[in-house]
Design a protein around this motif. Structure first.
Motif, PDB file in Angstrom:
ATOM      1  N   PHE A  38       8.523 -12.542 -37.654  1.00  0.00           N
ATOM      2  CA  PHE A  38       8.624 -11.950 -36.324  1.00  0.00           C
ATOM      3  C   PHE A  38      10.049 -12.165 -35.834  1.00  0.00           C
ATOM      4  O   PHE A  38      10.635 -13.221 -36.076  1.00  0.00           O
ATOM      5  CB  PHE A  38       7.649 -12.616 -35.349  1.00  0.00           C
ATOM      6  CG  PHE A  38       6.221 -12.199 -35.543  1.00  0.00           C
ATOM      7  CD1 PHE A  38       5.657 -11.221 -34.731  1.00  0.00           C
ATOM      8  CD2 PHE A  38       5.450 -12.774 -36.533  1.00  0.00           C
ATOM      9  CE1 PHE A  38       4.342 -10.840 -34.909  1.00  0.00           C
ATOM     10  CE2 PHE A  38       4.131 -12.390 -36.722  1.00  0.00           C
ATOM     11  CZ  PHE A  38       3.578 -11.416 -35.907  1.00  0.00           C
ATOM     12  N   LEU A  39      10.593 -11.182 -35.144  1.00  0.00           N
ATOM     13  CA  LEU A  39      11.956 -11.257 -34.624  1.00  0.00           C
ATOM     14  C   LEU A  39      11.925 -11.214 -33.110  1.00  0.00           C
ATOM     15  O   LEU A  39      11.192 -10.417 -32.520  1.00  0.00           O
ATOM     16  CB  LEU A  39      12.793 -10.089 -35.157  1.00  0.00           C
ATOM     17  CG  LEU A  39      12.796  -9.933 -36.676  1.00  0.00           C
ATOM     18  CD1 LEU A  39      13.539  -8.667 -37.075  1.00  0.00           C
ATOM     19  CD2 LEU A  39      13.399 -11.157 -37.342  1.00  0.00           C
ATOM     20  N   VAL A  40      12.711 -12.076 -32.491  1.00  0.00           N
ATOM     21  CA  VAL A  40      12.805 -12.163 -31.038  1.00  0.00           C
ATOM     22  C   VAL A  40      14.195 -11.681 -30.639  1.00  0.00           C
ATOM     23  O   VAL A  40      15.190 -12.252 -31.068  1.00  0.00           O
ATOM     24  CB  VAL A  40      12.586 -13.610 -30.542  1.00  0.00           C
ATOM     25  CG1 VAL A  40      12.761 -13.688 -29.030  1.00  0.00           C
ATOM     26  CG2 VAL A  40      11.221 -14.121 -30.972  1.00  0.00           C
ATOM     27  N   PHE A  41      14.247 -10.620 -29.856  1.00  0.00           N
ATOM     28  CA  PHE A  41      15.512 -10.105 -29.323  1.00  0.00           C
ATOM     29  C   PHE A  41      15.542 -10.471 -27.842  1.00  0.00           C
ATOM     30  O   PHE A  41      14.754  -9.950 -27.060  1.00  0.00           O
ATOM     31  CB  PHE A  41      15.605  -8.587 -29.499  1.00  0.00           C
ATOM     32  CG  PHE A  41      15.708  -8.158 -30.930  1.00  0.00           C
ATOM     33  CD1 PHE A  41      16.946  -8.042 -31.538  1.00  0.00           C
ATOM     34  CD2 PHE A  41      14.571  -7.880 -31.677  1.00  0.00           C
ATOM     35  CE1 PHE A  41      17.053  -7.642 -32.865  1.00  0.00           C
ATOM     36  CE2 PHE A  41      14.666  -7.488 -33.001  1.00  0.00           C
ATOM     37  CZ  PHE A  41      15.907  -7.368 -33.595  1.00  0.00           C
ATOM     38  N   GLY A  46      17.057 -12.338 -19.565  1.00  0.00           N
ATOM     39  CA  GLY A  46      16.244 -13.516 -19.837  1.00  0.00           C
ATOM     40  C   GLY A  46      14.890 -13.212 -20.441  1.00  0.00           C
ATOM     41  O   GLY A  46      14.178 -14.122 -20.852  1.00  0.00           O
ATOM     42  N   THR A  47      14.521 -11.943 -20.506  1.00  0.00           N
ATOM     43  CA  THR A  47      13.243 -11.600 -21.121  1.00  0.00           C
ATOM     44  C   THR A  47      13.463 -11.277 -22.595  1.00  0.00           C
ATOM     45  O   THR A  47      14.579 -10.999 -23.029  1.00  0.00           O
ATOM     46  CB  THR A  47      12.566 -10.404 -20.425  1.00  0.00           C
ATOM     47  OG1 THR A  47      13.388  -9.245 -20.564  1.00  0.00           O
ATOM     48  CG2 THR A  47      12.304 -10.715 -18.958  1.00  0.00           C
ATOM     49  N   SER A  48      12.377 -11.307 -23.341  1.00  0.00           N
ATOM     50  CA  SER A  48      12.461 -11.103 -24.785  1.00  0.00           C
ATOM     51  C   SER A  48      11.619  -9.932 -25.242  1.00  0.00           C
ATOM     52  O   SER A  48      10.602  -9.597 -24.629  1.00  0.00           O
ATOM     53  CB  SER A  48      11.989 -12.354 -25.523  1.00  0.00           C
ATOM     54  OG  SER A  48      12.812 -13.439 -25.210  1.00  0.00           O
ATOM     55  N   ARG A  49      12.058  -9.362 -26.333  1.00  0.00           N
ATOM     56  CA  ARG A  49      11.332  -8.289 -27.033  1.00  0.00           C
ATOM     57  C   ARG A  49      10.903  -8.885 -28.366  1.00  0.00           C
ATOM     58  O   ARG A  49      11.723  -9.423 -29.110  1.00  0.00           O
ATOM     59  CB  ARG A  49      12.258  -7.111 -27.246  1.00  0.00           C
ATOM     60  CG  ARG A  49      11.654  -5.957 -27.965  1.00  0.00           C
ATOM     61  CD  ARG A  49      12.736  -4.894 -28.123  1.00  0.00           C
ATOM     62  NE  ARG A  49      12.153  -3.620 -28.448  1.00  0.00           N
ATOM     63  CZ  ARG A  49      12.842  -2.618 -28.941  1.00  0.00           C
ATOM     64  NH1 ARG A  49      14.145  -2.719 -29.127  1.00  0.00           N
ATOM     65  NH2 ARG A  49      12.248  -1.489 -29.231  1.00  0.00           N
ATOM     66  N   LEU A  50       9.623  -8.809 -28.665  1.00  0.00           N
ATOM     67  CA  LEU A  50       9.082  -9.372 -29.899  1.00  0.00           C
ATOM     68  C   LEU A  50       8.764  -8.229 -30.859  1.00  0.00           C
ATOM     69  O   LEU A  50       8.066  -7.286 -30.511  1.00  0.00           O
ATOM     70  CB  LEU A  50       7.821 -10.186 -29.606  1.00  0.00           C
ATOM     71  CG  LEU A  50       7.167 -10.880 -30.788  1.00  0.00           C
ATOM     72  CD1 LEU A  50       8.117 -11.900 -31.418  1.00  0.00           C
ATOM     73  CD2 LEU A  50       5.875 -11.562 -30.341  1.00  0.00           C
ATOM     74  N   VAL A  51       9.306  -8.346 -32.060  1.00  0.00           N
ATOM     75  CA  VAL A  51       9.114  -7.347 -33.102  1.00  0.00           C
ATOM     76  C   VAL A  51       8.440  -8.042 -34.266  1.00  0.00           C
ATOM     77  O   VAL A  51       8.847  -9.131 -34.666  1.00  0.00           O
ATOM     78  CB  VAL A  51      10.485  -6.755 -33.524  1.00  0.00           C
ATOM     79  CG1 VAL A  51      10.333  -5.793 -34.669  1.00  0.00           C
ATOM     80  CG2 VAL A  51      11.163  -6.085 -32.347  1.00  0.00           C
ATOM     81  N   GLY A  52       7.371  -7.425 -34.793  1.00  0.00           N
ATOM     82  CA  GLY A  52       6.624  -8.048 -35.882  1.00  0.00           C
ATOM     83  C   GLY A  52       6.365  -7.080 -37.011  1.00  0.00           C
ATOM     84  O   GLY A  52       6.760  -5.908 -36.943  1.00  0.00           O
ATOM     85  N   PRO A  53       5.713  -7.553 -38.047  1.00  0.00           N
ATOM     86  CA  PRO A  53       5.430  -6.699 -39.201  1.00  0.00           C
ATOM     87  C   PRO A  53       4.633  -5.463 -38.792  1.00  0.00           C
ATOM     88  O   PRO A  53       3.686  -5.548 -38.008  1.00  0.00           O
ATOM     89  CB  PRO A  53       4.593  -7.593 -40.117  1.00  0.00           C
ATOM     90  CG  PRO A  53       4.885  -8.988 -39.672  1.00  0.00           C
ATOM     91  CD  PRO A  53       5.176  -8.901 -38.205  1.00  0.00           C
ATOM     92  N   ALA A  54       5.058  -4.322 -39.311  1.00  0.00           N
ATOM     93  CA  ALA A  54       4.347  -3.074 -39.024  1.00  0.00           C
ATOM     94  C   ALA A  54       3.011  -3.083 -39.767  1.00  0.00           C
ATOM     95  O   ALA A  54       2.875  -3.731 -40.805  1.00  0.00           O
ATOM     96  CB  ALA A  54       5.188  -1.879 -39.475  1.00  0.00           C
ATOM     97  N   TRP A  96       6.974 -16.871 -39.612  1.00  0.00           N
ATOM     98  CA  TRP A  96       8.354 -17.159 -39.221  1.00  0.00           C
ATOM     99  C   TRP A  96       8.637 -16.528 -37.871  1.00  0.00           C
ATOM    100  O   TRP A  96       8.126 -15.439 -37.572  1.00  0.00           O
ATOM    101  CB  TRP A  96       9.336 -16.506 -40.193  1.00  0.00           C
ATOM    102  CG  TRP A  96       9.404 -17.057 -41.564  1.00  0.00           C
ATOM    103  CD1 TRP A  96       8.461 -16.929 -42.544  1.00  0.00           C
ATOM    104  CD2 TRP A  96      10.478 -17.783 -42.144  1.00  0.00           C
ATOM    105  NE1 TRP A  96       8.892 -17.538 -43.686  1.00  0.00           N
ATOM    106  CE2 TRP A  96      10.129 -18.062 -43.477  1.00  0.00           C
ATOM    107  CE3 TRP A  96      11.708 -18.215 -41.670  1.00  0.00           C
ATOM    108  CZ2 TRP A  96      10.960 -18.760 -44.331  1.00  0.00           C
ATOM    109  CZ3 TRP A  96      12.542 -18.909 -42.526  1.00  0.00           C
ATOM    110  CH2 TRP A  96      12.169 -19.177 -43.839  1.00  0.00           C
ATOM    111  N   PHE A  97       9.498 -17.169 -37.065  1.00  0.00           N
ATOM    112  CA  PHE A  97      10.037 -16.565 -35.841  1.00  0.00           C
ATOM    113  C   PHE A  97      11.543 -16.765 -35.868  1.00  0.00           C
ATOM    114  O   PHE A  97      12.014 -17.890 -36.047  1.00  0.00           O
ATOM    115  CB  PHE A  97       9.437 -17.207 -34.583  1.00  0.00           C
ATOM    116  CG  PHE A  97       8.086 -16.662 -34.239  1.00  0.00           C
ATOM    117  CD1 PHE A  97       7.962 -15.592 -33.359  1.00  0.00           C
ATOM    118  CD2 PHE A  97       6.952 -17.192 -34.810  1.00  0.00           C
ATOM    119  CE1 PHE A  97       6.720 -15.075 -33.065  1.00  0.00           C
ATOM    120  CE2 PHE A  97       5.701 -16.679 -34.513  1.00  0.00           C
ATOM    121  CZ  PHE A  97       5.589 -15.619 -33.644  1.00  0.00           C
TER     122      PHE A  97
END
Length: 115
Positions: A38-41, A46-54, A96-97
């Motif tokens: 998972f990726l945290v942008f 101050g807020t986050s965008r969480l991207v994970g496996p499609a 993973w993060f």
């Protein structure tokens, strides 16, 4: 073509981010061979965008050996992000993060698929 291990993928991604002048940090290290990533942008607000496996349905039959991602959540504050990480880790201890802070759009770093 075999799929890259999670450890190798994260290492290569963090190098690309650093080479582009950004910052990357492993927030939670998972299984080296096949842990979900998972990726945290983190945004400037101050807020986050969480991207994970499609979902597996987003992988093409041919050439589907790469990793594809989709947006899981947006506008997460620190508390909501920590809760999400905790829930995912309880569900899958191999996860993973990785936090990324870069001017490069997410779609240029990883393959994003539409919701």
């Amino acid at each position: 073509m075999p799929r890259l291990t999670s450890d190798f993928f994260v290492s290569a991604l963090t190098r690309r981010v650093f080479n582009a002048g950004g910052f990357a940090a492993v927030m939670r290290k998972g299984a080296a061979e096949a842990g979900a990533v998972f990726l945290v942008f983190r945004g400037r607000d101050g807020t986050s965008r969480l991207v994970g496996p499609a979902p597996q349905t987003d992988y093409a039959e041919e050439g589907g050996s790469g990793r594809r991602f989709s947006v899981v959540a947006e506008g997460l504050d620190d508390e909501a992000l920590a809760g999400r990480i905790e829930r995912e880790a309880r569900f899958d201890g191999d996860v993973w993060f990785v936090e990324l802070d870069t001017a490069t759009p997410a779609g240029e770093l990883v393959e994003l698929v539409a919701d």
